[in-house]
Design an enzyme around this catalytic site. Structure first.
Site, mmCIF file in Angstrom:
data_model
loop_
_atom_site.group_PDB
_atom_site.id
_atom_site.type_symbol
_atom_site.label_atom_id
_atom_site.label_comp_id
_atom_site.label_asym_id
_atom_site.label_seq_id
_atom_site.Cartn_x
_atom_site.Cartn_y
_atom_site.Cartn_z
ATOM 1 N N HIS A 38 20.656 -9.949 19.689
ATOM 2 C CA HIS A 38 21.904 -10.131 18.940
ATOM 3 C C HIS A 38 22.930 -10.766 19.862
ATOM 4 O O HIS A 38 22.963 -10.453 21.047
ATOM 5 C CB HIS A 38 22.427 -8.782 18.427
ATOM 6 C CG HIS A 38 23.437 -8.928 17.362
ATOM 7 N ND1 HIS A 38 24.774 -9.125 17.641
ATOM 8 C CD2 HIS A 38 23.310 -8.959 16.014
ATOM 9 C CE1 HIS A 38 25.423 -9.239 16.502
ATOM 10 N NE2 HIS A 38 24.563 -9.158 15.495
ATOM 11 N N ASP A 66 18.061 -6.578 10.895
ATOM 12 C CA ASP A 66 16.997 -7.173 10.082
ATOM 13 C C ASP A 66 15.628 -6.567 10.361
ATOM 14 O O ASP A 66 14.692 -6.774 9.604
ATOM 15 C CB ASP A 66 16.937 -8.684 10.338
ATOM 16 C CG ASP A 66 18.195 -9.361 9.849
ATOM 17 O OD1 ASP A 66 18.569 -9.097 8.699
ATOM 18 O OD2 ASP A 66 18.805 -10.131 10.603
HETATM 19 N N1 ACO Z 1 12.677 -12.774 21.375
HETATM 20 C C1 ACO Z 1 12.466 -13.200 22.643
HETATM 21 N N2 ACO Z 1 13.434 -13.638 23.475
HETATM 22 C C2 ACO Z 1 14.689 -13.634 22.985
HETATM 23 C C3 ACO Z 1 14.997 -13.191 21.694
HETATM 24 C C4 ACO Z 1 13.930 -12.733 20.868
HETATM 25 N N3 ACO Z 1 14.163 -12.309 19.636
HETATM 26 N N4 ACO Z 1 16.323 -13.306 21.488
HETATM 27 C C5 ACO Z 1 16.847 -13.805 22.614
HETATM 28 N N5 ACO Z 1 15.858 -14.001 23.523
HETATM 29 C C6 ACO Z 1 16.039 -14.476 24.901
HETATM 30 C C7 ACO Z 1 16.181 -15.987 24.938
HETATM 31 O O1 ACO Z 1 14.931 -16.621 25.071
HETATM 32 C C8 ACO Z 1 17.052 -16.158 26.175
HETATM 33 O O2 ACO Z 1 16.225 -15.991 27.310
HETATM 34 P P1 ACO Z 1 16.572 -16.767 28.705
HETATM 35 O O3 ACO Z 1 17.985 -16.397 29.052
HETATM 36 O O4 ACO Z 1 15.564 -16.212 29.651
HETATM 37 O O5 ACO Z 1 16.408 -18.224 28.405
HETATM 38 C C9 ACO Z 1 17.982 -14.950 26.107
HETATM 39 O O6 ACO Z 1 17.253 -13.933 25.389
HETATM 40 C C10 ACO Z 1 19.304 -15.210 25.410
HETATM 41 O O7 ACO Z 1 19.001 -15.816 24.155
HETATM 42 P P2 ACO Z 1 20.047 -16.678 23.333
HETATM 43 O O8 ACO Z 1 19.352 -17.365 22.233
HETATM 44 O O9 ACO Z 1 20.867 -17.505 24.272
HETATM 45 O O10 ACO Z 1 20.994 -15.537 22.817
HETATM 46 P P3 ACO Z 1 21.911 -15.613 21.582
HETATM 47 O O11 ACO Z 1 22.978 -14.621 21.757
HETATM 48 O O12 ACO Z 1 22.334 -17.004 21.288
HETATM 49 O O13 ACO Z 1 20.869 -15.210 20.420
HETATM 50 C C11 ACO Z 1 19.889 -14.498 18.451
HETATM 51 C C12 ACO Z 1 21.044 -14.293 19.450
HETATM 52 C C13 ACO Z 1 19.976 -15.894 17.836
HETATM 53 C C14 ACO Z 1 20.080 -13.469 17.340
HETATM 54 C C15 ACO Z 1 18.537 -14.294 19.171
HETATM 55 O O14 ACO Z 1 18.466 -13.016 19.778
HETATM 56 C C16 ACO Z 1 17.336 -14.504 18.230
HETATM 57 O O15 ACO Z 1 16.923 -15.640 18.026
HETATM 58 N N6 ACO Z 1 16.776 -13.394 17.642
HETATM 59 C C17 ACO Z 1 15.700 -13.515 16.689
HETATM 60 C C18 ACO Z 1 16.240 -13.830 15.297
HETATM 61 C C19 ACO Z 1 16.973 -12.667 14.673
HETATM 62 O O16 ACO Z 1 16.495 -11.544 14.670
HETATM 63 N N7 ACO Z 1 18.139 -12.977 14.110
HETATM 64 C C20 ACO Z 1 18.977 -11.982 13.433
HETATM 65 C C21 ACO Z 1 20.200 -11.685 14.260
HETATM 66 S S1 ACO Z 1 21.179 -10.453 13.508
HETATM 67 C C22 ACO Z 1 21.916 -11.244 12.222
HETATM 68 O O17 ACO Z 1 22.305 -12.361 12.260
HETATM 69 C C23 ACO Z 1 22.004 -10.527 11.003
#
Ligand code: ACO
Length: 429
Positions: free
Chosen positions: A306, A363
């Site tokens: 998140h 979710d």
């Molecule tokens: N699985 C594996 N790795 C992840 C995940 C995940 N679900 N989420 C983040 N990471 C990692 C990224 O690869 C990144 O790693 P790095 O720093 O080594 O390159 C790090 O964590 C940070 O990730 P970002 O994408 O920069 O973080 P951000 O805050 O932008 O992402 C997000 C948040 C988009 C929700 C992300 O965690 C994700 O894609 N999750 C999966 C989709 C999801 O469940 N979305 C629902 C969110 S809640 C909502 O909107 C209702």
């Protein structure tokens, strides 16, 4: 003396005001930065940018706090109805008994959808995703329910708000019935908001729907937990589009489109698809966790991570408990719930997920609960939209009455070509 921050650029120091929120959170006000220094700030994805000052929802990502208008989400999930929560978000306080009755009556009065709107549904290809349909339908509401000039702006907004909250639910249920080739079930004056929705979704002339109070409560709680989440992607879309002073329907339609994405509200559908994939491949989540850890693989664990929460999402334990309760009541088990529990157990002990502060988000379990209620998979993001609607409306309303309101128009750093000449097509080689 007011607190300030100092910024030194090209040897010159500027003082920037510090704004403090009611929970002590702080921001450096850079609104005059460009004018005074010639510099803008750069913050892709707005992870460090406060886009507004808001009195609606407080969340703290470090300790997993979420409150609507000051009231903890746990208390609302335990005691409130969705309609009460919607009123709280939009109007700022919980309704008195009389206000709640009036609001519920207004929702009932505006629950029907213009019969001509059915033609839209009927002409959509059968496989169309309900989120695309819903966003078009909400946009179309403006044509069917135009502004009435003799009303005050306040009256007009109150009616539009009631129409939207009530009709979104009717439109969602209509889209499901029509997609199955079944007849539309009309809303009933005798039923509350959630019971009405379930009845419109599942009642049939050959098999009347038996409204179970525990299922109604599970739906109430799911919608309450989704009702607002401060400046998330779809809410920011509503505020951004709304800042151009479009009508409320158009702004909400934009929010629905943003919510559709799998990184946002579409994640509840993507979670179930991922759990199903794990199930189909033998039920072991380990290879999927391995892929999520792999830097060369774009795969992510859906329902994990998140932007704001660096700990457990406070909505998760409530949803998890609801899932257990409902499945136990039905004497049912869901193999996807077992996989989800196993996946959570492994991932939350895995160094990659611990180091990256990745925990299950709303979710992760909402899909299992929606499945238990009987909601079809492609309707999951629609359920999120019904839940989030009061939040979108309250944020839109706050923004249009904000004395500091401004058209949303971010800047950029341009990295393209310097000026170059147009070459006629015959000379381009
Ligand atoms: N699985 C594996 N790795 C992840 C995940 C995940 N679900 N989420 C983040 N990471 C990692 C990224 O690869 C990144 O790693 P790095 O720093 O080594 O390159 C790090 O964590 C940070 O990730 P970002 O994408 O920069 O973080 P951000 O805050 O932008 O992402 C997000 C948040 C988009 C929700 C992300 O965690 C994700 O894609 N999750 C999966 C989709 C999801 O469940 N979305 C629902 C969110 S809640 C909502 O909107 C209702």
């Amino acid at each position: 003396m007011a607190e300030t921050a100092k910024l030194t650029v090209e040897g010159k120091t500027y003082e920037l005001p510090i704004v403090t929120g009611s929970e002590g959170e702080k921001a450096i006000d850079i609104s005059k930065l460009l004018k005074e220094t010639g510099y803008i700030t750069l913050d892709q994805g707005y992870a460090n940018t406060g886009s507004c000052i808001s009195a609606i929802t407080y969340m703290n990502g470090s300790n997993g706090t979420l409150r609507y208008r000051g009231i903890p989400i746990e208390q609302l999930a335990q005691h409130a109805t969705f309609v009460e929560t919607a009123y709280l978000l939009i109007n700022g306080d919980l309704p008195s008994s009389c206000e709640l009755t009036n609001f519920s009556d207004l929702l009932n009065t505006h629950s029907l959808v213009h019969e001509d709107m059915r033609a839209f549904f009927e002409k959509y290809p059968r496989g169309a995703h309900p989120m695309g349909i819903l966003s078009s339908m909400v946009n179309a509401l403006m044509a069917f329910y135009p502004e009435v000039p003799e009303r005050t702006e306040e009256e007009e907004i109150n009616i539009t708000v009631a129409r939207l909250i009530s009709k979104l639910r009717t439109l969602a249920a209509m889209s499901y019935q029509i997609s199955r080739g079944h007849r539309v079930i009309y809303p009933s004056h005798q039923l509350g908001y959630c019971a009405n929705f379930l009845n419109m979704m599942f009642d049939s002339p050959v098999r009347p729907y038996d409204i179970d109070p525990d299922v109604v409560r599970a739906l109430e709680v799911t919608l309450i937990l989704h009702a607002d989440h401060e400046q998330n992607c779809s809410t920011s879309a509503v505020r951004h589009v709304g800042s151009a002073r479009v009508n409320l329907y158009a702004a909400i339609s934009a929010g629905i489109c943003a919510l559709w994405g799998p990184l946002h509200g579409g994640a509840n559908q993507a979670v179930i698809e991922m759990l199903q994939q794990i199930y189909d491949s033998g039920g072991d989540p380990a290879p999927f966790i391995g892929r999520a850890r792999d830097k060369n693989d774009t795969f992510r664990l859906m329902g994990f991570g998140h932007r704001v929460y660096r700990t457990y999402d406070p909505r998760v334990p409530i949803l998890k408990e609801m899932c257990d309760k409902l499945l136990t009541k039905f004497g049912a088990s869901d193999p996807l719930l077992d996989i989800a529990l196993n996946l959570e157990e492994i991932a939350t002990h895995d160094p990659y997920f611990i180091d990256h502060n990745l925990y299950p988000n709303v979710d992760f379990y909402s899909g299992i609960l929606l499945r238990a209620i009987g909601i079809p998979l492609n309707m999951f993001p629609v359920m999120f939209a019904i839940g989030r609607l009061p939040g979108w409306i309250s944020q839109w309303r706050e923004s249009i009455y904000d004395p500091g309101w401004k058209l949303c128009r971010p800047r950029q750093i341009y990295t393209g070509h310097k000026e170059r000449n147009y070459i006629p097509v015959a000379d381009r080689g």
